[in-house]
Design a protein around this motif. Structure first.
Motif: not given
Length: 969
Positions: A890-891, A894, A904, A907-909, A914, A916-917, A931
């Motif tokens: 995810s990183e 992003s 981005t 971010k939440r898990t 993961d 990403l908004y 998303e």
């Protein structure tokens, strides 16, 4: 015709009274008699017979049957008889090509005659016999005549080369006649020089890229020397040739001007205008602070004034040329206003042209004099002239602000005359004065209203209605006045109906309680009883505005209007420069470029004035470097001719890029989201209708709705490409650049192949082009232009192809683009229609640009704003699709997306996934929210997007901007 001209010359050999008898005979069977006489042994009888033949030919009788008999008469020493036979040959050689070959030996023999008149006559006739079969036999005689010791023969031979080139260009080039013609420019005889220049110019016009007249300072000096000694028509040829030369610097320009200036005092008006053309062009290179510049301005005025003392037809031609000169340099004639005052016996076409020039020269210094004249003209008996005079008074008021009050006073005096057509014209121009000077002269409205009943012309009625609607709050009985017009609504012209509809809506917005019934009546008439689509559409727009949001209606309908410009009828600067280069030709009379009215002018070169170099100041005309076409800074921006197809509207425009003085949409603080500039553009971008969406009111748009394709379908050319799954030009932590593709195959573009792609670098969109020449000829003069498109993409500079593109050569060009061009919704939304021009033709192709090129750098939304907008989207409106085979966490994903300005926000898990908004901002201010779900160990990503409204989706996922990577590619 050539033979007719020569027939006139033959008058010197016989009495006019004697020759007339040959045209009066009407005998039957005279062909047989003429045949016998032509074969007579007596020379006089032969000559008489040939004269009868020429007379019959002149009045239209067919005497081609006598061809062999007439040709036999060529073997004579009598110059008069030889001329007559040559006349006959010129007329009938084309219909009797096999017989014409009989004359070849005589031509060859005559070209070696001791008499130069006979040698010249032979070579002139050779050029007029347009028969392919015999041209090759004439090359050797022509070569000898080009190097003849007598200048009269040489000058005649020079013109013959141009005529032969028209018949068989390849033959002329192979025989080396063009080089001989170039050598004649250095001839000691000025008339030979003039004819050589004329011939080369003629050939160069049909072959604009041949560079035959390779002018340099040495050859220019020779031409200027010959200029003083040759005939008036020779001077015109030389001056026209000089006008095509671009001096190296201001010093050379001044030197040429000094040597051309004496031609201004010539008796022939064509010489004067040709000299003016040269001076107007070379003045561009002179510094304005140079003393000689001011001297030249003063010297140009007297010859132009003198032209106005000729007969009316010549006056008109002079006035049309002066009109152009005054638009370019009004200071030349600013002190000569009186010569343009109309005389009582001037024809109407001269009067109207003088009137137009008077307005162009009007200034604060002479306005009193001009107004006095115009007021006098307004009392003439010629109705058309009176109308123009009244309009001219209004134009003076708009042009010279200090004179506005005096002009209004003059117009009021004219209204008091109660002459119907004068009153109506006065009302039309007063409306324009109100537009130019709001809230200044409204005191005259009462006087105008008194004449309401006498208005019967649509333009005058529409102007009066506009005045009543615009100043309804100052007119007590405005509703009654407009209601009187409404009674015959369906009998009015469209112009009056549209103006009446708008005026009554304005009245309603200013006096809502008193005029509700009136506005309902006009809206009903416009929308239900009218079959005019323009009127109906405007009526519906007003109706919707008034019924949904009266405050917005007031802001729209009663918005402050821009002031009208001082000069709305000036010729467009690029066209004006081209017309200045054609002074003294038909183009300067028509005020149109030659390509607009000359048939077969496909290869016509567009001329342009040179840039000023002397004092460091810029030229008054638009900088050539700002044009989006042309191969070098000095080149003129060619106007791509209209081809009557999809790009018709594009091709009628100049190649100059759009003005970029305003704020760039990508950086402007004003959101364009609430304005549907694409005519449903956000629908296409996001998959549905956004009309009235609260999110858009806040400057945000939502994402598209459910895709009708399988969620597992791979998305080609879109999101995957961003992660380098499509084999594109991936840049670590940078924007994705698609691979180059062929946009225009060589087989469709006469050997020119164009491939390319798009890139975004440092906030600038670049169109990366690869031009390949697969033809056998050299390609030059490249220019490019785009049709209107969904996001206003347009060239931000010229197409920089600075060197000719030779056969089998390839060149890479990077064209910067702006997003402030004209907007029109395309299908698909990212489609771009392109026109590319070079010296061979204009070619068209379309390509599709990645929407990611439009993602701007300031697209990072505040978290709170993102959250509020995202929560407002109903769950039912969510859509999803997948990106397959992407092995990034995810990183990394992003970071990679951020290189393409996809930011981005949060971010939440959740349950090992993961989330990403993402937020994206397009160059036109539209926002897209999405998303991205990334699960460790799973190479497939899920993208979700949504909208506040239920939307119908595109039928094919490849057409959806989300699926094509509009937010991640």
């Amino acid at each position: 015709m050539e033979w007719a001209n020569q027939l006139c010359e033959n008058r010197q050999f016989g009495s006019k009274m004697t020759d007339s008898k040959y045209f009066t005979t009407t005998k039957k069977g005279e062909i047989f008699e003429l045949k016998a006489e032509l074969n007579s042994d007596k020379k006089e009888k032969k000559k008489e017979a040939v004269k009868k033949v020429i007379a019959s030919m002149t009045v239209g009788k067919d005497v081609s049957a006598l061809f062999p008999d007439v040709v036999n008469c060529m073997q004579t020493d009598n110059l008069e008889l030889k001329k007559l036979v040559y006349l006959y040959l010129m007329n009938y050689a084309k219909s009797q090509p096999d017989m014409a070959i009989m004359a070849v030996n005589t031509f060859v023999k005559d070209c070696e005659d001791p008499n130069p008149l006979i040698r010249a006559l032979a070579v002139r006739t050779m050029g007029c016999i347009r028969v392919d079969k015999i041209t090759e036999y004439l090359c050797e005689p022509l070569r000898k005549c080009l190097k003849d010791e007598d200048p009269y023969v040489r000058k005649t031979a020079a013109v013959c080369v141009a005529k032969l080139h028209d018949i068989n260009a390849q033959l002329v080039e192979d025989q080396g006649f063009l080089d001989t013609l170039k050598d004649l420019i250095s001839d000691s005889n000025p008339m030979v020089v003039a004819n050589a220049v004329a011939a080369l110019s003629e050939i160069a016009e049909s072959h604009p890229n041949s560079n035959l007249l390779d002018l340099n300072p040495q050859s220019i000096n020779k031409l200027l020397t010959a200029l003083n000694e040759c005939t008036e028509w020779g001077q015109i040829f030389i001056l026209d040739c000089l006008a095509n030369y671009t001096p190296r610097d201001d010093r050379e320009s001044q030197s040429i001007c000094e040597r051309v200036t004496p031609r201004l005092s010539h008796a022939n008006s064509a010489v004067v205008l040709s000299a003016v053309k040269v001076l107007m062009k070379f003045m561009e290179m002179l510094p304005k602070d140079l003393d000689y510049y001011g001297t030249l301005l003063k010297k140009l005025a007297p010859p132009l004034v003198t032209l106005l003392s000729a007969e009316p037809e010549l006056q008109y031609v002079a006035l049309r040329n002066i009109n152009l000169i005054v638009q370019k340099r009004p200071e030349i004639l600013k002190h000569e206003m009186k010569v343009f005052f109309v005389k009582y016996n001037d024809p109407i076409y001269v009067k109207l042209e003088k009137l137009d020039i008077m307005i162009r020269l009007a200034s604060q210094a002479n306005i009193a004099q001009v107004l006095a004249e115009l007021k006098e003209y307004a009392t003439e008996v010629d109705v058309d002239f009176v109308r123009k005079a009244v309009r001219a008074i209004g134009r003076c008021a708009i042009k010279v602000e200090q004179s506005a009050e005096r002009c209004v006073s003059t117009l009021l005096d004219l209204i008091q005359t109660k002459v119907n057509y004068v009153v109506q014209e006065a009302i039309v121009v007063i409306k324009d004065i109100f537009r130019k000077y709001p809230n200044k002269y409204e005191s005259v409205i009462a006087t105008l209203c008194e004449n309401l009943d006498s208005l019967d012309e649509p333009e005058a009625r529409a102007a009066m209605i506009w005045i009543v609607g615009e100043y309804a709050e100052r007119i007590d009985n405005a509703d009654e006045l407009l209601e009187s017009f409404l009674e015959g609504f369906h009998d009015e012209s469209t112009q009056v109906q549209l103006q009446l509809l708008t005026a009554i809506v304005k009245l309603f917005l200013k006096k809502p309680t008193e005029t509700q019934e009136l506005v309902q009546q006009v809206l009903s008439l416009a929308t239900q009883d009218s079959d005019n689509p323009d009127l109906r559409d405007r009526g519906y727009i007003y109706w919707r505005l008034l019924s949904t949001d009266p405050v917005a209606a007031k802001e729209v309908v009663l918005a402050e209007k821009p002031l009208i410009s001082e000069e709305t009828d000036l010729i467009e600067p690029t066209l004006l420069e081209e017309l200045i280069c054609h002074i003294g030709t038909l183009a300067s009379v028509y005020h149109k470029p030659p390509s607009a009215f000359v048939e077969g002018s496909r290869g016509v070169m567009h001329k342009r004035l040179p840039a000023r170099t002397g004092s460091g100041e810029g030229t008054e005309c638009p900088d050539v470097g700002n044009a989006a076409g042309g191969s070098a800074p000095e080149a003129a921006p060619s106007i791509i001719p209209s081809q009557g197809d999809l790009l018709g509207d594009l091709l009628n425009l100049d190649l100059a890029p759009p003005t970029t003085t305003g704020p760039n949409p990508s950086t402007s603080g004003m959101q364009m989201g609430g304005m549907d500039l694409l005519g449903g553009g956000l629908d296409s971008l996001l998959g549905g209708d956004i009309g009235g969406s609260p999110a858009m009111g806040a400057g945000f748009g939502a994402a598209p709705a459910v895709m009708p394709a399988s969620l597992n379908a791979p998305v080609g050319g879109g999101l995957g490409d961003l992660f380098d799954l499509g084999g594109g030009v991936g840049m670590p932590m940078g924007a994705y650049i698609p691979p180059k593709t062929v946009w225009l195959p060589a087989m469709k573009a006469k050997g020119l192949e164009i491939s390319g792609t798009f890139a975004r670098r440092a906030g600038v969109i670049q169109m990366e082009l690869v031009l390949t020449n697969k033809a056998m000829s050299v390609m030059t003069d490249f220019a490019i232009q785009f049709n209107r498109n969904s996001f206003g993409l347009a060239p931000a500079g010229p197409l920089q192809v600075l060197t000719p593109l030779g056969p089998n050569q390839t060149i890479e060009v990077s064209l910067p683009l702006s997003t402030v061009g004209p907007v029109m919704k395309m299908d698909p939304l990212n489609n771009l229609q392109v026109a590319v021009k070079n010296n061979i033709d204009v070619f068209y192709f379309s390509c599709q640009y990645p929407i990611s090129m439009l993602f701007v750098e300031d697209g990072k939304m505040e978290r709170q704003v993102f959250l509020a907008t995202w929560k407002d989207i109903p769950n039912d409106n969510e859509s999803q699709f997948q990106i397959q085979d992407c092995h990034l966490n995810s990183e990394a994903a992003s970071n990679k997306l951020q290189g393409s300005n996809i930011f981005t926000i949060a971010k939440r898990t959740v349950e090992g996934q993961d989330m990403l908004y993402m937020a994206i901002k397009l160059s036109n201010g539209i926002w897209v929210l999405a998303e991205l779900k990334v699960q460790a160990g799973n190479p497939n990503y899920t993208v979700s997007s949504g909208t506040r409204r239920d939307r119908s989706c595109f039928t094919c996922p490849s057409n959806c901007p989300m699926a094509s990577g509009c937010w991640l590619s």
